[in-house]
Design an enzyme around this catalytic site. Structure first.
Site, PDB file in Angstrom:
ATOM      1  N   PHE A 155      13.338  69.121 -30.281  1.00  0.00           N
ATOM      2  CA  PHE A 155      12.118  69.186 -29.457  1.00  0.00           C
ATOM      3  C   PHE A 155      11.313  70.419 -29.895  1.00  0.00           C
ATOM      4  CE2 PHE A 155       9.507  69.882 -25.769  1.00  0.00           C
ATOM      5  CZ  PHE A 155       9.410  68.668 -25.113  1.00  0.00           C
ATOM      6  N   ASP A 225      21.242  71.888 -25.626  1.00  0.00           N
ATOM      7  CA  ASP A 225      20.147  71.582 -24.714  1.00  0.00           C
ATOM      8  C   ASP A 225      20.443  70.214 -24.101  1.00  0.00           C
ATOM      9  OD1 ASP A 225      17.781  70.544 -23.606  1.00  0.00           O
ATOM     10  OD2 ASP A 225      16.525  71.760 -24.922  1.00  0.00           O
ATOM     11  N   TYR A 250      13.702  68.711 -13.880  1.00  0.00           N
ATOM     12  CA  TYR A 250      12.723  67.715 -13.424  1.00  0.00           C
ATOM     13  C   TYR A 250      12.853  66.346 -14.057  1.00  0.00           C
ATOM     14  CZ  TYR A 250      10.430  69.848 -17.515  1.00  0.00           C
ATOM     15  OH  TYR A 250      10.172  70.364 -18.748  1.00  0.00           O
ATOM     16  N   LYS A 251      13.793  66.174 -14.983  1.00  0.00           N
ATOM     17  CA  LYS A 251      13.940  64.853 -15.611  1.00  0.00           C
ATOM     18  C   LYS A 251      14.899  64.013 -14.766  1.00  0.00           C
ATOM     19  CE  LYS A 251      12.265  66.574 -19.961  1.00  0.00           C
ATOM     20  NZ  LYS A 251      12.564  67.312 -21.186  1.00  0.00           N
ATOM     21  N   ARG A 398       8.187  54.755 -25.398  1.00  0.00           N
ATOM     22  CA  ARG A 398       9.445  55.321 -24.906  1.00  0.00           C
ATOM     23  C   ARG A 398       9.651  54.885 -23.462  1.00  0.00           C
ATOM     24  NH1 ARG A 398      10.575  61.685 -24.079  1.00  0.00           N
ATOM     25  NH2 ARG A 398       9.228  61.206 -22.314  1.00  0.00           N
TER      26      ARG A 398
HETATM   27  C1  LIG Z   1      11.807  68.360 -21.471  1.00  0.00           C
HETATM   28  C2  LIG Z   1      12.320  69.247 -22.520  1.00  0.00           C
HETATM   29  C3  LIG Z   1      11.939  70.595 -22.586  1.00  0.00           C
HETATM   30  C4  LIG Z   1      10.933  71.134 -21.597  1.00  0.00           C
HETATM   31  O1  LIG Z   1      10.719  72.514 -21.693  1.00  0.00           O
HETATM   32  P1  LIG Z   1       9.947  73.263 -20.506  1.00  0.00           P
HETATM   33  O2  LIG Z   1      10.137  74.693 -20.832  1.00  0.00           O
HETATM   34  O3  LIG Z   1      10.562  72.837 -19.226  1.00  0.00           O
HETATM   35  O4  LIG Z   1       8.527  72.845 -20.532  1.00  0.00           O
HETATM   36  C5  LIG Z   1      12.511  71.383 -23.564  1.00  0.00           C
HETATM   37  N1  LIG Z   1      13.405  70.879 -24.450  1.00  0.00           N
HETATM   38  C6  LIG Z   1      13.781  69.583 -24.416  1.00  0.00           C
HETATM   39  C7  LIG Z   1      14.769  69.075 -25.395  1.00  0.00           C
HETATM   40  C8  LIG Z   1      13.240  68.729 -23.466  1.00  0.00           C
HETATM   41  O5  LIG Z   1      13.600  67.456 -23.447  1.00  0.00           O
END
Ligand SMILES: *Cc1c(COP(=O)(O)O)cnc(C)c1O
Length: 428
Positions: A155, A225, A250-251, A398
């Site tokens: 990501f 992560d 939040y997911k 997705r």
């Molecule tokens: C959703 C997500 C994030 C989100 O990062 P924020 O700091 O909360 O905006 C980061 N890394 C991964 C792999 C994600 O899926």
């Protein structure tokens, strides 16, 4: 896309992970009728949980992997915290309403979901921030080693944070490789293997136990992560020897937009690990206002700032509302929902999409990625029919399957909507 679903794939031999629902295993994809899906919903052991969420009756929400739905309990809990705690107790709330202990209390609830022990998880900060913190701590645990190994498809915010921490730490090389090259890229120069468990775009799930063991075999630490994993797949931080980890609230954890994130530091590392962003709330005596930093004992040393009580309260209510559901139950239903969806498409729309997700459910998280030149327009046409997914450039539709509130009939209906969109050319 392969046309038929092999029941063996649906139920690999690890029965701890997959609850055999023989009704599904025995079905070929042509059996995926509304009636069969209704029967599956009727025998779904976690079907009652859907009632605990606010969902539009005419929508099928396939974006719970990006922003989880609203649990009914959250507005109630927030109103109480705001009205009775903040509004009445005011400053006394830090002690009498247990605000101070919220990061650990909520952390312990997340620990159950990610297979960690009590006292190993803190709910705090935001995702990118906690990633930077645990990576900095991990590098500090491997002095003399100069490489952080990650994937080129990680990501973007993870890649930015990794690069930023490497710069601050000085003389750290960030090695980015394809997932297939991870094992061969691990050597004795690697300090930290820093990976995202489930790919945000394709839903591909890396082999966390094997990669963690491989990192340890060369003396490196494994940092994971878990953003797209927690609340969707079985993780097992403790049993798999994960060193440090982070994830977002939040997911699939449904904590609400911008919910606090969490960090995990394995108990064995807590004493030696140093929080690279120390703050007063991680001090052994925060209200002693000492001029020199002394880290708190245990996981609390990884706190930096004043706990975000409103966000933590929403997240805690969301976790509490599903505390009677196990990760194994969630995973079992998640596999079935995505298998059903993919199988129905293979049957009814062969050769239209390229499946960007692994076909093997053991290597897939709780989302299905379909590649198509017109992906953006297709996602738009689905939304017009009340099927909410998202588009990831350049060409990915997705669709996330949140087992807590999606039914089997929803997965089938979503596939049927997609068939209708493609057959009528509604996206053009
Ligand atoms: C959703 C997500 C994030 C989100 O990062 P924020 O700091 O909360 O905006 C980061 N890394 C991964 C792999 C994600 O899926």
């Amino acid at each position: 896309m392969r046309r038929r679903t092999d029941p063996e794939m649906l139920y690999p031999d690890d029965s701890r992970l997959y609850h055999p629902l023989s009704a599904v295993a025995a079905m070929s994809s042509t059996d995926w009728t509304k009636e069969r899906c209704e029967a599956l919903d009727a025998s779904d052991p976690i079907r009652h949980v859907r009632e605990r969420f606010v969902l539009a009756p005419d929508e099928i929400y396939l974006d719970g992997n990006s922003l989880g739905a609203l649990p009914r309990e959250v507005p109630t809990r927030l109103a109480e915290v705001i009205g009775h705690e903040w509004g009445v107790k005011l400053i006394r709330g830090w002690n009498s309403a247990d605000w101070l202990s919220a990061p650990e209390r909520v952390g312990d609830k997340i620990a159950e979901i990610i297979g960690a022990r009590p006292g190993e998880v803190l709910a705090c900060d935001s995702t990118t921030i906690v990633l930077a913190k645990v990576l900095g701590a991990a590098l500090g645990l491997r002095p003399g080693r100069r490489v952080v190994l990650t994937t080129s498809s990680n990501f973007p915010t993870d890649l930015y944070a990794i690069a930023g921490v490497a710069r601050l730490a000085g003389e750290i090389e960030v090695r980015r490789v394809e997932p297939a090259a991870l094992l061969s890229s691990l050597d004795e120069t690697v300090a930290v293997l820093c990976l995202t468990h489930v790919d945000y775009r394709t839903g591909e799930m890396l082999d966390l136990p094997a990669l963690t063991a491989a990192a340890h075999a060369v003396g490196a630490l494994a940092v994971w992560d878990l953003c797209h994993s927690a609340g969707a797949v079985v993780i097992g931080c403790e049993v798999n020897g994960v060193d440090l980890a982070i994830g977002c609230g939040y997911k699939f954890l449904n904590g609400g937009p911008g919910a606090p994130a969490y960090l995990y530091v394995r108990r064995e590392h807590q004493k030696a690990a140093v929080n690279p962003l120390p703050g007063w709330q991680g001090h052994e005596s925060p209200f002693g206002f000492e001029l020199e930093y002394r880290p708190a004992r245990g996981i609390r040393r990884f706190l930096t700032s004043t706990p975000q009580i409103l966000g933590l309260s929403a997240l805690e209510a969301a976790l509490d509302c599903c505390a009677d559901v196990s990760s194994e139950q969630i995973r079992a239903k998640s596999v079935q929902l995505s298998e059903l969806f993919i199988g129905a498409l293979e049957e009814r729309l062969p050769h239209v999409f390229e499946l960007a997700s692994p076909r093997d459910p053991e290597r897939r998280g709780s989302q299905v990625a379909l590649r198509h030149r017109e992906a953006s327009a297709i996602v738009g046409a689905l939304a017009e029919r009340g099927v909410i997914g998202d588009f990831r450039p350049p060409d990915v539709c997705r669709l996330g399957f949140a087992p807590l509130y999606l039914r089997y009939v929803d997965a089938l209906a979503a596939a049927e909507h997609l068939v209708a969109v493609m057959e009528t050319g509604a996206f053009a």
